[in-house]
Motif scaffolding. Sequence first.
Motif, mmCIF file in Angstrom:
data_model
loop_
_atom_site.group_PDB
_atom_site.id
_atom_site.type_symbol
_atom_site.label_atom_id
_atom_site.label_comp_id
_atom_site.label_asym_id
_atom_site.label_seq_id
_atom_site.Cartn_x
_atom_site.Cartn_y
_atom_site.Cartn_z
ATOM 1 N N THR A 23 0.863 -1.179 0.000
ATOM 2 C CA THR A 23 0.000 0.000 0.000
ATOM 3 C C THR A 23 0.904 1.235 0.000
ATOM 4 O O THR A 23 2.105 1.132 0.308
ATOM 5 N N PRO A 24 0.364 2.403 -0.310
ATOM 6 C CA PRO A 24 1.185 3.622 -0.251
ATOM 7 C C PRO A 24 1.827 3.845 1.124
ATOM 8 O O PRO A 24 2.904 4.434 1.213
ATOM 9 N N ALA A 25 1.208 3.342 2.171
ATOM 10 C CA ALA A 25 1.790 3.480 3.512
ATOM 11 C C ALA A 25 3.101 2.704 3.649
ATOM 12 O O ALA A 25 3.876 2.955 4.574
ATOM 13 N N ASP A 26 3.370 1.782 2.734
ATOM 14 C CA ASP A 26 4.607 0.983 2.758
ATOM 15 C C ASP A 26 5.764 1.653 2.025
ATOM 16 O O ASP A 26 6.887 1.130 2.033
ATOM 17 N N ASP A 27 5.527 2.791 1.382
ATOM 18 C CA ASP A 27 6.550 3.399 0.522
ATOM 19 C C ASP A 27 7.877 3.632 1.239
ATOM 20 O O ASP A 27 8.946 3.342 0.680
ATOM 21 N N ASP A 28 7.866 4.165 2.445
ATOM 22 C CA ASP A 28 9.129 4.418 3.151
ATOM 23 C C ASP A 28 9.892 3.119 3.393
ATOM 24 O O ASP A 28 11.105 3.063 3.192
ATOM 25 N N ALA A 29 9.190 2.082 3.813
ATOM 26 C CA ALA A 29 9.847 0.799 4.076
ATOM 27 C C ALA A 29 10.333 0.158 2.781
ATOM 28 O O ALA A 29 11.426 -0.420 2.741
ATOM 29 N N ILE A 30 9.542 0.258 1.712
ATOM 30 C CA ILE A 30 9.980 -0.287 0.410
ATOM 31 C C ILE A 30 11.247 0.434 -0.031
ATOM 32 O O ILE A 30 12.225 -0.193 -0.449
ATOM 33 N N TRP A 31 11.249 1.753 0.086
ATOM 34 C CA TRP A 31 12.425 2.530 -0.299
ATOM 35 C C TRP A 31 13.647 2.097 0.513
ATOM 36 O O TRP A 31 14.745 1.977 -0.015
ATOM 37 N N SER A 32 13.462 1.833 1.793
ATOM 38 C CA SER A 32 14.604 1.425 2.624
ATOM 39 C C SER A 32 15.166 0.079 2.193
ATOM 40 O O SER A 32 16.335 -0.220 2.443
ATOM 41 N N TRP A 66 9.012 0.565 -9.087
ATOM 42 C CA TRP A 66 8.715 -0.645 -8.314
ATOM 43 C C TRP A 66 7.216 -0.862 -8.106
ATOM 44 O O TRP A 66 6.763 -1.998 -8.024
ATOM 45 N N THR A 67 6.469 0.220 -8.022
ATOM 46 C CA THR A 67 5.039 0.110 -7.718
ATOM 47 C C THR A 67 4.176 0.643 -8.859
ATOM 48 O O THR A 67 3.022 1.023 -8.632
ATOM 49 N N GLU A 105 1.750 -5.491 -9.995
ATOM 50 C CA GLU A 105 1.249 -5.627 -8.629
ATOM 51 C C GLU A 105 2.475 -5.750 -7.734
ATOM 52 O O GLU A 105 3.381 -6.524 -8.029
ATOM 53 N N THR A 106 2.485 -4.990 -6.669
ATOM 54 C CA THR A 106 3.621 -5.008 -5.753
ATOM 55 C C THR A 106 3.182 -5.608 -4.422
ATOM 56 O O THR A 106 2.103 -5.298 -3.918
ATOM 57 N N PHE A 107 4.050 -6.455 -3.878
ATOM 58 C CA PHE A 107 3.791 -7.125 -2.611
ATOM 59 C C PHE A 107 4.927 -6.831 -1.640
ATOM 60 O O PHE A 107 6.035 -6.479 -2.054
ATOM 61 N N VAL A 108 4.637 -6.996 -0.371
ATOM 62 C CA VAL A 108 5.664 -6.872 0.666
ATOM 63 C C VAL A 108 5.636 -8.116 1.540
ATOM 64 O O VAL A 108 4.585 -8.737 1.735
ATOM 65 N N ALA A 109 6.815 -8.477 2.048
ATOM 66 C CA ALA A 109 6.952 -9.569 3.004
ATOM 67 C C ALA A 109 7.156 -8.925 4.364
ATOM 68 O O ALA A 109 8.102 -8.160 4.565
ATOM 69 N N GLU A 110 6.250 -9.218 5.276
ATOM 70 C CA GLU A 110 6.232 -8.564 6.579
ATOM 71 C C GLU A 110 6.406 -9.607 7.673
ATOM 72 O O GLU A 110 5.839 -10.689 7.617
#
Length: 150
Positions: free
Chosen positions: A8-17, A44-45, A50-55
């Motif tokens: 989600t857009p809220a993940d942008d900072d973590a994706i960037w890191s 990336w997004t 479709e972009t996914f994150v592993a949390e």
Amino acid sequence: MLTIRPATPADDDAIWSIIEPAIRAGETYTLPLDMTRAEALAYWTGPDRETFVAEEHGALRGTYYIKANQMGGGSHVANCGYMTARDLYGRGIARAMCEHSLAHARTRGFKAMQFNFVVSTNTRAVALWQSLGFAIVVSTANAPEPQPRA
């Protein structure tokens, strides 16, 4: 426990890191080393993927995207990009993301998956992809010169 979910857009900072160190190192992706945060996140997004994150325990450990490899006649083949936080290599995060992407590709109707470019010195990734059934296709740019027939 590792959870893989849509970004989600809220993940942008973590994706960037996660993606910035890989982009700056220039060892695994052929992206411009001076890519800005905005450019990298747009790549990336982007709307074509479709972009996914592993949390894990509320922290992002990795990210991947999936998209059609080509338009038209090649749209049945998926293409993905994966990045794991540098300090977490070797913990199975990339494997989990790849397995997730293979299952997700099937649900999206893809018939195959192709990675267009894996740097040959990225031996960890090459070994991982091979262990999951991928084969290496060598570019004709690296093939021996054709020999004339006698």
